[in-house]
Design a protein around this motif. Structure first.
Motif, PDB file in Angstrom:
ATOM      1  N   VAL A 277      42.405  -6.900  35.702  1.00 52.54           N
ATOM      2  CA  VAL A 277      42.358  -5.256  36.131  1.00 52.54           C
ATOM      3  C   VAL A 277      43.600  -5.009  36.768  1.00 52.54           C
ATOM      4  CG1 VAL A 277      41.127  -3.446  37.290  1.00 52.54           C
ATOM      5  CG2 VAL A 277      39.757  -5.320  35.963  1.00 52.54           C
ATOM      6  N   ARG A 278      44.305  -3.968  36.330  1.00 52.27           N
ATOM      7  CA  ARG A 278      45.635  -3.605  36.882  1.00 52.27           C
ATOM      8  C   ARG A 278      45.409  -2.255  37.310  1.00 52.27           C
ATOM      9  NH1 ARG A 278      48.929  -5.337  32.853  1.00 52.27           N
ATOM     10  NH2 ARG A 278      49.362  -3.121  32.079  1.00 52.27           N
ATOM     11  N   ASP A 279      46.054  -2.060  38.278  1.00 51.24           N
ATOM     12  CA  ASP A 279      46.224  -0.413  38.971  1.00 51.24           C
ATOM     13  C   ASP A 279      47.486  -0.025  38.184  1.00 51.24           C
ATOM     14  OD1 ASP A 279      46.563   1.779  40.078  1.00 51.24           O
ATOM     15  OD2 ASP A 279      46.509   1.069  42.379  1.00 51.24           O
ATOM     16  N   ASP A 280      47.308   1.048  37.251  1.00 48.04           N
ATOM     17  CA  ASP A 280      48.761   1.417  36.487  1.00 48.04           C
ATOM     18  C   ASP A 280      48.877   2.861  37.186  1.00 48.04           C
ATOM     19  OD1 ASP A 280      49.577  -0.723  35.605  1.00 48.04           O
ATOM     20  OD2 ASP A 280      48.902  -0.377  33.472  1.00 48.04           O
ATOM     21  N   ARG A 281      48.354   3.151  38.086  1.00 54.17           N
ATOM     22  CA  ARG A 281      48.607   4.797  38.504  1.00 54.17           C
ATOM     23  C   ARG A 281      50.029   5.158  38.683  1.00 54.17           C
ATOM     24  NH1 ARG A 281      44.284   5.220  43.188  1.00 54.17           N
ATOM     25  NH2 ARG A 281      44.773   3.003  43.714  1.00 54.17           N
TER      26      ARG A 281
ATOM     27  N   LEU B   9      38.642   2.071  40.209  1.00 51.30           N
ATOM     28  CA  LEU B   9      39.376   0.576  40.406  1.00 51.30           C
ATOM     29  C   LEU B   9      38.862  -0.358  40.970  1.00 51.30           C
ATOM     30  CD1 LEU B   9      42.261  -0.601  39.755  1.00 51.30           C
ATOM     31  CD2 LEU B   9      42.963   0.203  41.951  1.00 51.30           C
ATOM     32  N   ASP B  10      38.260  -0.027  42.192  1.00 55.45           N
ATOM     33  CA  ASP B  10      37.365  -0.933  42.958  1.00 55.45           C
ATOM     34  C   ASP B  10      36.326  -1.567  42.265  1.00 55.45           C
ATOM     35  OD1 ASP B  10      39.462  -0.703  44.984  1.00 55.45           O
ATOM     36  OD2 ASP B  10      38.107   0.576  46.371  1.00 55.45           O
ATOM     37  N   ALA B  11      35.566  -0.441  41.612  1.00 54.47           N
ATOM     38  CA  ALA B  11      34.353  -0.850  40.863  1.00 54.47           C
ATOM     39  C   ALA B  11      34.527  -1.709  39.832  1.00 54.47           C
ATOM     40  CB  ALA B  11      33.451   0.210  40.588  1.00 54.47           C
ATOM     41  N   ILE B  12      35.331  -1.350  38.983  1.00 52.65           N
ATOM     42  CA  ILE B  12      35.645  -2.183  37.846  1.00 52.65           C
ATOM     43  C   ILE B  12      36.099  -3.630  38.208  1.00 52.65           C
ATOM     44  CG2 ILE B  12      37.302  -2.297  35.710  1.00 52.65           C
ATOM     45  CD1 ILE B  12      36.924   0.614  35.297  1.00 52.65           C
TER      46      ILE B  12
ATOM     47  N   THR C  52      44.415  -0.208  33.759  1.00 51.75           N
ATOM     48  CA  THR C  52      44.605  -1.488  32.624  1.00 51.75           C
ATOM     49  C   THR C  52      43.508  -2.425  32.653  1.00 51.75           C
ATOM     50  OG1 THR C  52      46.731  -0.364  32.301  1.00 51.75           O
ATOM     51  CG2 THR C  52      46.149  -2.151  30.971  1.00 51.75           C
ATOM     52  N   VAL C  53      42.896  -2.730  31.548  1.00 50.51           N
ATOM     53  CA  VAL C  53      42.086  -4.035  31.554  1.00 50.51           C
ATOM     54  C   VAL C  53      42.634  -4.750  30.550  1.00 50.51           C
ATOM     55  CG1 VAL C  53      39.662  -4.905  31.700  1.00 50.51           C
ATOM     56  CG2 VAL C  53      40.037  -2.706  32.691  1.00 50.51           C
ATOM     57  N   THR C  54      43.157  -6.035  30.593  1.00 53.03           N
ATOM     58  CA  THR C  54      43.516  -6.858  29.583  1.00 53.03           C
ATOM     59  C   THR C  54      42.773  -8.194  29.694  1.00 53.03           C
ATOM     60  OG1 THR C  54      45.243  -7.655  30.832  1.00 53.03           O
ATOM     61  CG2 THR C  54      45.819  -5.775  29.579  1.00 53.03           C
ATOM     62  N   GLY C  55      42.906  -8.899  28.533  1.00 51.96           N
ATOM     63  CA  GLY C  55      42.538 -10.357  28.540  1.00 51.96           C
ATOM     64  C   GLY C  55      41.419 -10.424  27.490  1.00 51.96           C
ATOM     65  N   PRO C  56      41.160 -11.818  27.061  1.00 50.41           N
ATOM     66  CA  PRO C  56      40.221 -12.155  26.166  1.00 50.41           C
ATOM     67  C   PRO C  56      38.692 -11.455  26.350  1.00 50.41           C
ATOM     68  CG  PRO C  56      41.230 -14.139  27.110  1.00 50.41           C
ATOM     69  CD  PRO C  56      41.773 -13.102  27.870  1.00 50.41           C
ATOM     70  N   GLU C  57      38.531 -11.379  27.450  1.00 53.19           N
ATOM     71  CA  GLU C  57      36.978 -10.738  27.886  1.00 53.19           C
ATOM     72  C   GLU C  57      37.304  -9.321  28.166  1.00 53.19           C
ATOM     73  OE1 GLU C  57      33.786 -14.286  28.175  1.00 53.19           O
ATOM     74  OE2 GLU C  57      34.845 -13.717  30.138  1.00 53.19           O
ATOM     75  N   ALA C  58      38.209  -8.671  28.181  1.00 49.14           N
ATOM     76  CA  ALA C  58      38.505  -7.181  28.451  1.00 49.14           C
ATOM     77  C   ALA C  58      37.279  -6.362  28.069  1.00 49.14           C
ATOM     78  CB  ALA C  58      39.966  -6.758  28.175  1.00 49.14           C
TER      79      ALA C  58
END
Length: 371
Positions: free
Chosen positions: A138-142, A124-127, A59-65
Motif C-alpha cells: 500500500v503506497r501513499d501517492d497523495r 490510508l491507515d485502514a487499508i 496505490t495498492v500493488t502486488g500479487p494479492e492486491a
C-alpha cells in the motif's frame, strides 16, 4: 507540525485568476472565481475546469492486491476489469461508513483508490492495516498526483482537441493512460457533477501546463474555471452523497440507501460483513429513515442540520441544502422517517429558524442529464 493549509500545484494560478480561496480539509482551495451560479450553469450547459488535487490517491500493488482490497472494502474488487473503475465504500467493523471511494484498476495487479480529502489519512491507515496479511503493498501517492477535472457537455470536444487518446471508446467509470497537451495522464471518465466529463491524474509539475492548455482549448466552447462552491450545488442536484453530510461513521451503506455497493456474494470475509448483513436485514424489514430530495415552495434556503417536520413533529434532518441554479428553487437532501419518504407526501416542511417552510418530497436525483 504546521497548521498552515496545504497548497495544490495550481495555487499561484488560482490566485492570479482572482479566486476566492478557502480552507477545505486542510487544503487551500478555490471556492469560486466569480459568480458560483455562472460557474454552475457553465458546467450544466458548456464546461467547467476544476482543481481536485486535494483528493487522496492510494496505490495498492502486488500479487494479492485484489484480495487485500476485497477484504478491506465492501465492493467486489475481483470483478473490476483492467482500465475500469468502481464506486465503493470502506466501512468500520460495525458497518459505519469510513469513506466512499473510487477504485481504478490500472493493471493486472495494480489498483488506485481515491479517497475524499478529509478522510485520506484515515483511509490510508485502514487499508494499510487491513492489507497486512496479504502479499500486497500500500503506497501513499497523495503527493504523486495533481487532479484536474473538465466537466460538462462540451468536455469531450475540448479534451479531444488536446489528446489523441480514444475518448469515444472510453466508457463511463473507465480510465486509460494517455497524453493530454503533451503531458502524461491517467484519463478517467468519472466526475461528481451529474454531467459527462473527465478527471485527469497528472504529475504535479505538469498541472499548470495542462490547466492552461485546457483553458485555451475550451475558450470558444465557453469553458470557465470552477470552484468548490458550484461543485457542491452540482453534486447536490445530481443527488450524489457528500461524506460528512449524507455519509458518516454513524450510518451504514444501507441507512444511506446505497446498500447496492455492498457485495455479500464475493469470496472471503471483509471488514464489516457481519454487521452489514444485520443492517441489510433490518433495512429490508423496517427502514428507519430514507434519503430523499426536498424542493422548496418558497425562497428560504435550508442548511445541513435543520429539522424536517410534519404535523408539528420532527420526522428527519437535512444533510445538505442550497439554492439550485438549474431548478431555480432551494433544494435539500434529508433523511426522513420512512412513513414520510414517498415522493409527493403532503404536509412536509423544514424548520428554518422557527418557521416551518413547505417542501415537496421528491425522489433523487433532482437533475439527470439527457444521455
Amino acid at each position: 507540525m504546521s497548521n498552515a493549509p496545504r497548497l495544490t500545484a495550481l495555487d499561484a494560478l488560482h490566485r492570479s485568476l482572482g479566486a476566492t480561496m478557502t480552507d477545505f480539509a486542510g487544503w487551500d482551495m478555490p471556492l469560486r472565481y466569480g459568480s458560483e451560479r455562472d460557474e454552475h450553469n457553465a458546467v450544466r450547459t458548456r464546461a467547467g475546469l476544476f482543481d481536485l488535487s486535494h483528493m487522496g490517491e492510494i496505490t495498492v500493488t502486488g500479487p494479492e492486491a485484489m484480495k487485500a482490497l476485497n477484504y478491506a472494502l465492501v465492493g467486489n474488487i475481483a470483478t473490476i476489469g483492467p482500465g475500469r473503475a468502481r464506486y465503493t465504500m470502506i466501512c468500520q467493523e460495525d458497518g459505519g461508513i469510513v469513506d466512499d471511494l473510487i477504485v481504478y484498476r490500472l493493471g493486472e495487479t495494480e489498483y488506485m483508490v481515491v479517497a475524499n480529502a478529509g478522510n485520506a489519512q484515515t483511509v490510508l491507515d485502514a487499508i494499510t492495516e487491513r492489507a497486512a496479511g496479504f502479499d500486497a503493498e500500500v503506497r501513499d501517492d497523495r503527493d504523486a498526483y495533481a487532479l484536474i477535472a473538465v466537466q460538462g457537455p462540451e468536455s469531450p470536444g475540448i479534451l479531444k482537441s488536446v489528446t489523441d487518446a480514444d475518448l469515444d471508446g472510453l466508457k463511463y467509470y473507465a480510465g486509460l493512460p494517455g497524453t493530454v497537451a503533451g503531458v502524461p495522464a491517467l484519463i478517467a471518465r468519472t466526475g461528481y457533477t451529474g454531467e459527462d466529463g473527465f478527471e485527469l491524474f497528472v504529475a504535479p509539475e505538469h498541472a499548470e501546463q495542462l490547466w492552461r492548455a485546457l483553458t485555451d482549448a475550451g475558450q470558444d466552447a465557453g469553458l470557465v474555471p470552477c470552484g468548490l462552491s458550484c461543485r457542491d450545488t452540482l453534486r447536490l442536484e445530481a443527488g450524489m452523497p457528500l461524506y460528512g453530510h449524507e455519509l458518516t461513521t454513524a450510518l451504514t451503506p444501507f441507512d444511506a440507501g446505497l446498500g447496492r455497493v455492498v457485495k455479500f456474494e464475493k469470496d472471503g470475509d471483509f471488514v464489516g460483513r457481519t454487521a452489514l448483513e444485520a443492517a441489510a436485514e433490518k433495512a429490508a424489514a423496517n427502514p428507519p429513515r430514507k434519503l430523499v430530495g426536498l424542493i422548496a415552495e418558497g425562497r428560504r434556503v435550508p442548511r445541513a442540520g435543520f429539522s424536517v417536520v410534519a404535523d408539528g413533529e420532527v420526522i428527519g434532518e437535512v444533510t445538505s441544502g442550497a439554492p439550485s441554479p438549474t431548478l431555480g428553487k432551494p433544494i435539500a437532501i434529508a433523511y426522513v422517517d420512512a412513513a414520510h419518504a414517498a415522493p409527493g407526501t403532503a404536509g412536509v416542511g423544514i424548520d428554518i429558524r422557527g418557521t416551518h417552510e413547505a417542501y415537496e418530497v421528491v425522489a433523487l436525483p433532482f437533475y439527470k442529464r439527457e444521455k
